[in-house]
Write a protein that holds these residues in place. Structure first.
Motif, PDB file in Angstrom:
ATOM      1  N   ASP A 185     -24.579 -50.795 -10.795  1.00 19.12           N
ATOM      2  CA  ASP A 185     -23.826 -49.651 -11.309  1.00 19.12           C
ATOM      3  C   ASP A 185     -24.276 -49.286 -12.727  1.00 19.12           C
ATOM      4  OD1 ASP A 185     -22.405 -49.446  -8.971  1.00 19.12           O
ATOM      5  OD2 ASP A 185     -20.649 -50.549  -9.712  1.00 19.12           O
ATOM      6  N   ARG A 186     -24.483 -50.295 -13.581  1.00 15.72           N
ATOM      7  CA  ARG A 186     -24.971 -50.028 -14.934  1.00 15.72           C
ATOM      8  C   ARG A 186     -26.362 -49.409 -14.902  1.00 15.72           C
ATOM      9  NH1 ARG A 186     -23.118 -55.612 -17.576  1.00 15.72           N
ATOM     10  NH2 ARG A 186     -23.882 -56.194 -15.549  1.00 15.72           N
ATOM     11  N   LEU A 187     -27.216 -49.912 -14.008  1.00 14.18           N
ATOM     12  CA  LEU A 187     -28.561 -49.334 -13.881  1.00 14.18           C
ATOM     13  C   LEU A 187     -28.498 -47.880 -13.415  1.00 14.18           C
ATOM     14  CD1 LEU A 187     -30.587 -52.271 -12.307  1.00 14.18           C
ATOM     15  CD2 LEU A 187     -30.850 -51.314 -14.583  1.00 14.18           C
ATOM     16  N   LEU A 188     -27.584 -47.601 -12.456  1.00 14.91           N
ATOM     17  CA  LEU A 188     -27.445 -46.221 -11.981  1.00 14.91           C
ATOM     18  C   LEU A 188     -26.958 -45.296 -13.087  1.00 14.91           C
ATOM     19  CD1 LEU A 188     -25.959 -46.746  -8.407  1.00 14.91           C
ATOM     20  CD2 LEU A 188     -28.234 -45.936  -9.017  1.00 14.91           C
ATOM     21  N   VAL A 189     -26.038 -45.779 -13.908  1.00 18.79           N
ATOM     22  CA  VAL A 189     -25.561 -44.968 -15.033  1.00 18.79           C
ATOM     23  C   VAL A 189     -26.704 -44.713 -16.009  1.00 18.79           C
ATOM     24  CG1 VAL A 189     -24.025 -44.993 -17.037  1.00 18.79           C
ATOM     25  CG2 VAL A 189     -23.158 -45.659 -14.803  1.00 18.79           C
ATOM     26  N   ASP A 190     -27.482 -45.748 -16.321  1.00 25.09           N
ATOM     27  CA  ASP A 190     -28.630 -45.580 -17.215  1.00 25.09           C
ATOM     28  C   ASP A 190     -29.657 -44.622 -16.633  1.00 25.09           C
ATOM     29  OD1 ASP A 190     -27.550 -47.267 -19.086  1.00 25.09           O
ATOM     30  OD2 ASP A 190     -28.741 -49.025 -18.480  1.00 25.09           O
ATOM     31  N   LEU A 191     -29.929 -44.764 -15.336  1.00 24.76           N
ATOM     32  CA  LEU A 191     -30.876 -43.853 -14.679  1.00 24.76           C
ATOM     33  C   LEU A 191     -30.357 -42.419 -14.703  1.00 24.76           C
ATOM     34  CD1 LEU A 191     -32.082 -45.947 -11.614  1.00 24.76           C
ATOM     35  CD2 LEU A 191     -33.437 -45.231 -13.571  1.00 24.76           C
ATOM     36  N   GLY A 192     -29.059 -42.259 -14.510  1.00 23.88           N
ATOM     37  CA  GLY A 192     -28.466 -40.920 -14.563  1.00 23.88           C
ATOM     38  C   GLY A 192     -28.628 -40.295 -15.935  1.00 23.88           C
ATOM     39  N   ARG A 193     -28.390 -41.091 -16.991  1.00 20.72           N
ATOM     40  CA  ARG A 193     -28.553 -40.578 -18.347  1.00 20.72           C
ATOM     41  C   ARG A 193     -30.006 -40.201 -18.621  1.00 20.72           C
ATOM     42  NH1 ARG A 193     -25.970 -45.308 -21.145  1.00 20.72           N
ATOM     43  NH2 ARG A 193     -23.916 -45.232 -20.245  1.00 20.72           N
ATOM     44  N   GLU A 194     -30.913 -41.065 -18.230  1.00 16.69           N
ATOM     45  CA  GLU A 194     -32.335 -40.779 -18.434  1.00 16.69           C
ATOM     46  C   GLU A 194     -32.764 -39.544 -17.649  1.00 16.69           C
ATOM     47  OE1 GLU A 194     -34.642 -42.218 -20.468  1.00 16.69           O
ATOM     48  OE2 GLU A 194     -32.930 -43.295 -21.313  1.00 16.69           O
ATOM     49  N   ALA A 195     -32.271 -39.425 -16.422  1.00 19.42           N
ATOM     50  CA  ALA A 195     -32.621 -38.259 -15.606  1.00 19.42           C
ATOM     51  C   ALA A 195     -32.079 -36.986 -16.242  1.00 19.42           C
ATOM     52  CB  ALA A 195     -32.080 -38.425 -14.187  1.00 19.42           C
ATOM     53  N   ASP A 196     -30.840 -37.041 -16.749  1.00 20.16           N
ATOM     54  CA  ASP A 196     -30.269 -35.858 -17.412  1.00 20.16           C
ATOM     55  C   ASP A 196     -31.090 -35.482 -18.649  1.00 20.16           C
ATOM     56  OD1 ASP A 196     -28.267 -35.715 -15.532  1.00 20.16           O
ATOM     57  OD2 ASP A 196     -26.762 -36.730 -16.785  1.00 20.16           O
ATOM     58  N   ARG A 197     -31.490 -36.475 -19.412  1.00 24.18           N
ATOM     59  CA  ARG A 197     -32.298 -36.213 -20.609  1.00 24.18           C
ATOM     60  C   ARG A 197     -33.654 -35.612 -20.217  1.00 24.18           C
ATOM     61  NH1 ARG A 197     -36.194 -38.633 -23.547  1.00 24.18           N
ATOM     62  NH2 ARG A 197     -36.285 -40.424 -22.175  1.00 24.18           N
ATOM     63  N   ASP A 198     -34.261 -36.171 -19.169  1.00 20.43           N
ATOM     64  CA  ASP A 198     -35.554 -35.650 -18.723  1.00 20.43           C
ATOM     65  C   ASP A 198     -35.431 -34.227 -18.189  1.00 20.43           C
ATOM     66  OD1 ASP A 198     -36.717 -38.018 -19.456  1.00 20.43           O
ATOM     67  OD2 ASP A 198     -36.758 -38.856 -17.419  1.00 20.43           O
ATOM     68  N   VAL A 199     -34.348 -33.960 -17.464  1.00 24.14           N
ATOM     69  CA  VAL A 199     -34.130 -32.610 -16.938  1.00 24.14           C
ATOM     70  C   VAL A 199     -33.927 -31.632 -18.092  1.00 24.14           C
ATOM     71  CG1 VAL A 199     -32.470 -31.186 -15.667  1.00 24.14           C
ATOM     72  CG2 VAL A 199     -33.283 -33.315 -14.675  1.00 24.14           C
ATOM     73  N   ALA A 200     -33.186 -32.049 -19.113  1.00 24.98           N
ATOM     74  CA  ALA A 200     -32.977 -31.175 -20.278  1.00 24.98           C
ATOM     75  C   ALA A 200     -34.306 -30.888 -20.973  1.00 24.98           C
ATOM     76  CB  ALA A 200     -31.985 -31.814 -21.251  1.00 24.98           C
ATOM     77  N   LEU A 201     -35.151 -31.912 -21.110  1.00 28.47           N
ATOM     78  CA  LEU A 201     -36.468 -31.696 -21.716  1.00 28.47           C
ATOM     79  C   LEU A 201     -37.304 -30.739 -20.876  1.00 28.47           C
ATOM     80  CD1 LEU A 201     -37.438 -35.283 -22.908  1.00 28.47           C
ATOM     81  CD2 LEU A 201     -37.053 -33.293 -24.335  1.00 28.47           C
ATOM     82  N   LEU A 202     -37.286 -30.941 -19.574  1.00 33.66           N
ATOM     83  CA  LEU A 202     -38.058 -30.059 -18.687  1.00 33.66           C
ATOM     84  C   LEU A 202     -37.545 -28.622 -18.760  1.00 33.66           C
ATOM     85  CD1 LEU A 202     -38.574 -32.313 -15.545  1.00 33.66           C
ATOM     86  CD2 LEU A 202     -40.316 -31.498 -17.110  1.00 33.66           C
ATOM     87  N   GLU A 203     -36.223 -28.466 -18.796  1.00 35.19           N
ATOM     88  CA  GLU A 203     -35.676 -27.110 -18.872  1.00 35.19           C
ATOM     89  C   GLU A 203     -36.073 -26.430 -20.175  1.00 35.19           C
ATOM     90  OE1 GLU A 203     -31.516 -27.737 -18.229  1.00 35.19           O
ATOM     91  OE2 GLU A 203     -31.709 -27.601 -16.049  1.00 35.19           O
ATOM     92  N   SER A 204     -36.058 -27.177 -21.282  1.00 30.11           N
ATOM     93  CA  SER A 204     -36.458 -26.559 -22.553  1.00 30.11           C
ATOM     94  C   SER A 204     -37.939 -26.196 -22.532  1.00 30.11           C
ATOM     95  CB  SER A 204     -36.147 -27.488 -23.727  1.00 30.11           C
ATOM     96  OG  SER A 204     -36.986 -28.616 -23.695  1.00 30.11           O
ATOM     97  N   ARG A 205     -38.748 -27.042 -21.942  1.00 29.19           N
ATOM     98  CA  ARG A 205     -40.179 -26.712 -21.863  1.00 29.19           C
ATOM     99  C   ARG A 205     -40.421 -25.551 -20.913  1.00 29.19           C
ATOM    100  NH1 ARG A 205     -43.210 -32.449 -22.511  1.00 29.19           N
ATOM    101  NH2 ARG A 205     -42.451 -32.826 -24.608  1.00 29.19           N
ATOM    102  N   ILE A 206     -39.679 -25.487 -19.838  1.00 26.73           N
ATOM    103  CA  ILE A 206     -39.809 -24.355 -18.913  1.00 26.73           C
ATOM    104  C   ILE A 206     -39.413 -23.069 -19.634  1.00 26.73           C
ATOM    105  CG2 ILE A 206     -38.774 -23.300 -16.863  1.00 26.73           C
ATOM    106  CD1 ILE A 206     -38.751 -26.121 -15.611  1.00 26.73           C
TER     107      ILE A 206
END
Length: 187
Positions: free
Chosen positions: A41-62
């Motif tokens: 569960d902790r790993l999934l939460v961490d992965l979710g945070r990292e994925a959200d951060r990566d998606v935000a970076l991708l959206e800004s670059r897009i």
């Protein structure tokens, strides 16, 4: 002594039973599965945070890429318009004007005549656009008549001081003295 031995034996059995239940609870299948689930569960939460951060970076670059593409499209459209204007100007300059032939049904002073039906003056000579003439290289080469060294030496030989020579020729006093020293050493 038997009493101490019996007491120690009972204490050991009691401690064995207590440690057995403690170790059994710590290393039971349920406890291990619960710990694994918590870690996952902790790993999934961490992965979710990292994925959200990566998606935000991708959206800004897009978004930045879209703005760059829009700017490129705007410049391309502007370049296309400029090219079209230049082509039209070139077509107007290169093609001689031919007035339209009058149709037999149209009367010269018909009320349906438009403002564009006024006679147009046609020139047989081409339209010349003024362009600045390119500078032509001269066949004569201009050599300086007298170098700075020659001027300094000439003025010194006429009796002028180094200070006066420097101010007259807009040179520093050090330059004048260097020229004079080099001239004296070469003689």
């Amino acid at each position: 002594m038997t009493f101490t031995a019996v007491f120690l034996l009972l204490l050991n059995i009691l401690l064995f039973i207590v440690f057995y239940y403690i170790l059994r609870s710590r290393f039971s299948e349920k406890r291990i599965l619960r710990d694994i689930r918590q870690e996952v569960d902790r790993l999934l939460v961490d992965l979710g945070r990292e994925a959200d951060r990566d998606v935000a970076l991708l959206e800004s670059r897009i978004a930045s890429l879209r703005s760059l593409i829009d700017e490129a499209d705007r410049r391309t459209a502007l370049a296309g318009k400029e090219t079209e204007k230049r082509r039209q100007v070139a077509d107007i300059i290169s093609v001689p004007y031919e007035p339209p032939l009058p149709t037999p049904s149209a009367a010269p002073h018909a009320p349906s005549a438009t403002l564009h039906s006024q006679p147009v003056v046609v020139r047989d000579e081409p339209v010349v656009i003024y362009t600045k003439p390119a500078p032509r290289p001269s066949s004569k080469t201009f050599l300086p008549t007298e170098t700075t060294r020659d001027k300094v030496v000439d003025l010194f030989q006429k009796g002028f001081s180094s200070d006066l020579i420097a101010s007259t020729l807009s040179l520093s006093l050090g330059e004048v003295e260097l020229i004079l020293d080099m001239n004296n050493s070469s003689m």
